[in-house]
Design a protein around this motif. Sequence first.
Motif: not given
Length: 245
Positions: A37-52
């Motif tokens: 998605l970053t390669d597609e020109g988007m800003q991406v935030s990743v969380a490994c659990d629901g609360n985060s």
Amino acid sequence: MKVTDDGARRQAGESRELHIVVIEDEPTIAESLRVGLTDEGMQVSVACDGNSGWHIVKEQGADLVILDLMLPDIDGMVICRRLRTLSSTLPIIMLTARGEVQERVQGLQQGADDYIVKPFSFDELLARVHAVLRRAGLSQQPTVLRVAGLVLNIETRDVTFHGRPLELTPTEFALLELFMRYPRRVFTRETLLSRVWGFTYAGDSNIVEVHMSNLREKIGDHERKLIRTIYGVGYCLRPDATMVA
């Protein structure tokens, strides 16, 4: 919730990176989505659990959320309902390894806009992302690609080469779309396997060569001028190739 007034932004013609929040506890999938998605020109935030993930969306806002159904702390259905309390229009795509019809229906009833079953290819996920963003009025993706005499319509799935219709399989279409989106970019065999066949594909890697051969045959690229093989690296589309239909 910290939100952007997207209606005002569109009216003013302002452009910015779309913020995608990925809530996924499988590291390989999460990282592949982040990179793709970053390669597609988007800003991406990743969380490994629901609360985060919930806190990222609440504090930073989001243009779209990709939400895994099975999370280590909170069920994805619960997170989906919480996200809907923040925004009734926030695009949400659910991911799950469970493909039962009833679960898909339940996910949609909880407020998801789309539902994709693992394993999936990145291009399948990307197509869903852009479809949901288009419905929300946020997609900046062109619907028609034109490169070196090739014309590919993403919505109608029509492809022509110098006006001659081409009959492509879904896999050939996905490969050609990827090359046409990024002319001159070299894609490794591993990248093509991940993006077209899926993150967890473990079959014969020669499948790439087979489909590339079939695609070249249908285009008429017998001398491999349009789609070049970069030996030891991968493949790329060269829009400066001199070919005729």
